[in-house]
Scaffold this motif. Structure first.
Motif, mmCIF file in Angstrom:
data_model
loop_
_atom_site.group_PDB
_atom_site.id
_atom_site.type_symbol
_atom_site.label_atom_id
_atom_site.label_comp_id
_atom_site.label_asym_id
_atom_site.label_seq_id
_atom_site.Cartn_x
_atom_site.Cartn_y
_atom_site.Cartn_z
ATOM 1 N N THR A 78 0.942 -1.031 -0.061
ATOM 2 C CA THR A 78 -0.074 -0.028 0.106
ATOM 3 C C THR A 78 0.915 1.271 0.036
ATOM 4 O OG1 THR A 78 -0.136 -0.257 2.349
ATOM 5 C CG2 THR A 78 -1.811 -1.070 1.318
ATOM 6 N N ALA A 79 1.623 1.388 -1.104
ATOM 7 C CA ALA A 79 2.744 2.690 -1.035
ATOM 8 C C ALA A 79 2.219 3.941 -0.736
ATOM 9 C CB ALA A 79 3.284 2.120 -2.652
ATOM 10 N N GLY A 80 1.050 4.238 -1.504
ATOM 11 C CA GLY A 80 0.603 5.500 -1.122
ATOM 12 C C GLY A 80 1.561 6.675 -1.668
ATOM 13 N N LEU A 81 1.899 7.505 -0.567
ATOM 14 C CA LEU A 81 3.063 8.800 -1.057
ATOM 15 C C LEU A 81 4.572 8.059 -0.983
ATOM 16 C CD1 LEU A 81 3.213 11.781 -1.637
ATOM 17 C CD2 LEU A 81 3.647 11.954 0.743
ATOM 18 N N GLY A 82 4.507 6.990 -0.670
ATOM 19 C CA GLY A 82 6.101 6.064 -0.901
ATOM 20 C C GLY A 82 6.879 6.317 0.339
ATOM 21 N N ILE A 83 6.592 7.184 1.418
ATOM 22 C CA ILE A 83 7.592 7.386 2.370
ATOM 23 C C ILE A 83 8.429 6.426 3.119
ATOM 24 C CG2 ILE A 83 7.980 9.115 4.521
ATOM 25 C CD1 ILE A 83 7.244 10.536 2.005
ATOM 26 N N ASP A 84 7.341 5.325 3.401
ATOM 27 C CA ASP A 84 7.983 4.041 3.860
ATOM 28 C C ASP A 84 8.825 3.280 3.056
ATOM 29 O OD1 ASP A 84 7.051 4.157 6.683
ATOM 30 O OD2 ASP A 84 4.920 3.698 5.838
ATOM 31 N N ALA A 85 8.169 3.126 1.608
ATOM 32 C CA ALA A 85 8.931 2.539 0.773
ATOM 33 C C ALA A 85 10.410 3.016 0.399
ATOM 34 C CB ALA A 85 8.145 2.351 -0.394
ATOM 35 N N PHE A 86 10.469 4.208 0.261
ATOM 36 C CA PHE A 86 11.601 4.956 -0.134
ATOM 37 C C PHE A 86 12.543 4.859 1.079
ATOM 38 C CE2 PHE A 86 9.190 7.909 -2.949
ATOM 39 C CZ PHE A 86 9.257 7.222 -3.973
ATOM 40 N N ARG A 87 12.029 5.041 2.455
ATOM 41 C CA ARG A 87 12.957 4.645 3.665
ATOM 42 C C ARG A 87 13.685 3.267 3.618
ATOM 43 N NH1 ARG A 87 12.558 9.492 4.285
ATOM 44 N NH2 ARG A 87 12.783 10.592 6.198
ATOM 45 N N PHE A 88 12.674 2.251 3.227
ATOM 46 C CA PHE A 88 13.194 0.768 3.217
ATOM 47 C C PHE A 88 14.269 0.909 2.056
ATOM 48 C CE2 PHE A 88 8.623 -0.644 4.257
ATOM 49 C CZ PHE A 88 8.752 -0.075 5.306
ATOM 50 N N ALA A 89 14.147 1.577 0.915
ATOM 51 C CA ALA A 89 15.234 1.333 -0.047
ATOM 52 C C ALA A 89 16.529 2.268 0.270
ATOM 53 C CB ALA A 89 14.766 2.327 -1.544
ATOM 54 N N MET A 90 16.305 3.256 1.059
ATOM 55 C CA MET A 90 17.447 3.846 1.721
ATOM 56 C C MET A 90 18.319 3.015 2.549
ATOM 57 S SD MET A 90 15.901 7.761 2.515
ATOM 58 C CE MET A 90 15.124 8.690 1.342
ATOM 59 N N LYS A 91 17.482 1.985 3.311
ATOM 60 C CA LYS A 91 18.152 1.112 4.061
ATOM 61 C C LYS A 91 19.068 0.107 3.196
ATOM 62 C CE LYS A 91 17.515 1.432 8.659
ATOM 63 N NZ LYS A 91 18.518 1.504 9.671
ATOM 64 N N GLY A 92 18.821 -0.111 1.958
ATOM 65 C CA GLY A 92 19.577 -1.042 1.173
ATOM 66 C C GLY A 92 18.590 -2.175 0.653
ATOM 67 N N CYS A 93 17.429 -1.934 0.976
ATOM 68 C CA CYS A 93 16.463 -3.101 0.644
ATOM 69 C C CYS A 93 15.957 -2.885 -0.868
ATOM 70 C CB CYS A 93 15.396 -2.978 1.489
ATOM 71 S SG CYS A 93 15.308 -3.044 3.523
ATOM 72 N N SER A 94 15.962 -4.036 -1.526
ATOM 73 C CA SER A 94 15.389 -3.899 -2.726
ATOM 74 C C SER A 94 13.797 -3.953 -2.460
ATOM 75 C CB SER A 94 15.737 -5.351 -3.574
ATOM 76 O OG SER A 94 15.082 -5.276 -5.064
ATOM 77 N N VAL A 95 13.273 -2.754 -2.981
ATOM 78 C CA VAL A 95 11.619 -2.825 -2.632
ATOM 79 C C VAL A 95 10.897 -2.839 -3.684
ATOM 80 C CG1 VAL A 95 9.956 -1.035 -1.483
ATOM 81 C CG2 VAL A 95 12.470 -1.105 -0.788
ATOM 82 N N THR A 96 9.861 -3.494 -3.576
ATOM 83 C CA THR A 96 8.472 -3.421 -4.681
ATOM 84 C C THR A 96 7.419 -2.583 -3.864
ATOM 85 O OG1 THR A 96 9.384 -5.673 -5.694
ATOM 86 C CG2 THR A 96 7.084 -4.773 -5.961
ATOM 87 N N ALA A 97 7.182 -1.540 -4.489
ATOM 88 C CA ALA A 97 5.898 -0.974 -4.088
ATOM 89 C C ALA A 97 4.945 -0.805 -4.987
ATOM 90 C CB ALA A 97 6.530 0.646 -3.892
ATOM 91 N N ILE A 98 3.567 -1.324 -4.462
ATOM 92 C CA ILE A 98 2.456 -1.255 -5.251
ATOM 93 C C ILE A 98 1.534 -0.551 -5.081
ATOM 94 C CG2 ILE A 98 0.717 -2.867 -6.239
ATOM 95 C CD1 ILE A 98 2.333 -5.384 -5.517
#
Length: 373
Positions: A78-98
């Motif tokens: 539930t990506a929405g604005l993406g603030i969480d997804a982008f933080r996960f990516a900044m942690k080095g995770c490979s993120v799939t945001a839907i």
């Protein structure tokens, strides 16, 4: 300021380029504090005021990111604005945001590039439940989901009333990840949520500020039997709930300190903080003769304590015509007590209506609050 934006929208009605600029200005103004670090990226764009309002704050997103630290693959359903997804990516995770909204997806893709995260964040437009069901080979270390709690019928707190309904798709989610993280309403009843999910235990994190509880996060793992409760207050660390049958009591007195647990602790533990003297078993306020920097909450210096009677009501009205009012385990609610006292809310002082161990009702007048630790 909101009126200014409304006037601008009216003035430039029909001018798509101008309306887009006005939208960006309005969202940046409203999110200036909540997303201060994100908005250092000048080209970050908002798809709508609604997503700006509902987005996770930078500070809370940092806490979510700590939960996925060390994970390689994360799915944000539930990506929405993406603030969480982008933080996960900044942690080095490979993120799939839907994300279901085409406008939100467009902004997500733009912002991923603007933040330099397009190589770490894969943005997909569509129904995340359907996508997960159809892509059977996809596996993740963590699935993160923040079900929508608002629809045209109002706000919802039960997990089964939110969209998507995680209680209905739980087997699917757990079959595709090692750990499932569910972000729920701060109003959710934790025991009820567990029953809805059909689980006996899970790790619970209650997240808030020193003023309000923001959310309840449930972490479910097939390999761990973790039933801990962590109460996290932004800027003030984590308090781990400790069960204790030992309870000590004290009577509030002028010169002492009245201690009030942070909202996340009130939610996660019912206000129970081990090792401190309470006013009453059901009055979640504590008393100390000295400042206790380690206490997970607010400190108030007690000015005076009055028995709750007609004389005290008159005394308060005369001495403190403007005062903030809180009640804890008291026969009147805060608005009812304000009405009875005939005072105006505000100012630097705080009045607590509370019950002591012997059952007596008191009015505790305190000086302005401050946080420690």
């Amino acid at each position: 300021m909101s009126e200014d934006f409304s006037r601008l929208r009216l003035k430039y009605h029909g001018n798509a380029e101008k309306l887009h600029s006005i939208l960006q200005m309005e969202c940046r103004y409203k999110c200036a504090k909540k997303l201060a670090r994100t908005l250092t990226c000048d080209s970050f764009e908002f798809p709508s005021p609604a997503l700006a309002e509902m987005s996770t704050s930078d500070d809370v997103a940092d806490i979510h990111a700590e939960m996925v630290d060390g994970c390689e693959r994360v799915l944000d359903m539930t990506a929405g604005l993406g603030i969480d997804a982008f933080r996960f990516a900044m942690k080095g995770c490979s993120v799939t945001a839907i994300e279901l909204s085409p406008d939100a997806v467009k902004a997500l893709r733009h912002n991923a590039v603007s933040l330099g995260l397009d190589n770490k964040a894969r943005i997909i437009e569509g129904d995340s439940v359907r996508w997960l069901a159809e892509n059977e080979d996809e596996r993740f270390d963590v699935i993160f989901i923040d079900p929508a709690r608002r629809d045209n019928t109002g706000r919802h707190f039960a997990l089964s009333q939110c969209a998507p309904d995680v209680t209905a798709i739980l087997p699917l989610l757990l079959s595709r990840c090692r750990r499932l993280i569910i972000k729920a309403s701060p109003m959710v009843d934790i025991a009820t949520a567990k029953r809805e999910l059909g689980i006996e235990s899970c790790k619970v994190s209650v997240i808030g500020t020193n003023r309000e509880c923001k959310e309840v996060v449930l972490e479910i793992s097939a390999t761990q039997n973790d039933d801990s409760v962590s109460c996290i207050t932004v800027g003030h660390g984590t308090y781990s709930a400790v069960k204790s049958d030992v309870m000590s009591y004290a009577v509030p007195a002028p010169g002492c300190y009245l201690l009030q647990p942070y909202p996340a602790i009130m939610k996660g533990t019912g206000g129970a903080v081990a090792g401190y003297d309470k006013l009453h078993a059901s009055t979640h306020l504590y008393v100390s003769k000295t400042v206790r920097p380690e206490f997970p909450g607010l400190h108030f210096r007690i000015i005076e304590v009055m028995p709750f009677n007609k004389a005290a009501v008159k005394n308060v009205r005369e001495k403190y015509p403007k005062i903030n009012v809180i009640t804890r385990n008291f026969p009147l609610s805060a608005p009812e007590l304000v009405k009875k006292l005939k005072v105006q809310e505000g100012g630097d002082n705080m009045l607590f209506g509370a019950t002591l161990k012997d059952g007596s009702k008191v009015l505790i007048i305190t000086e302005s609050a401050y946080t420690l630790g």
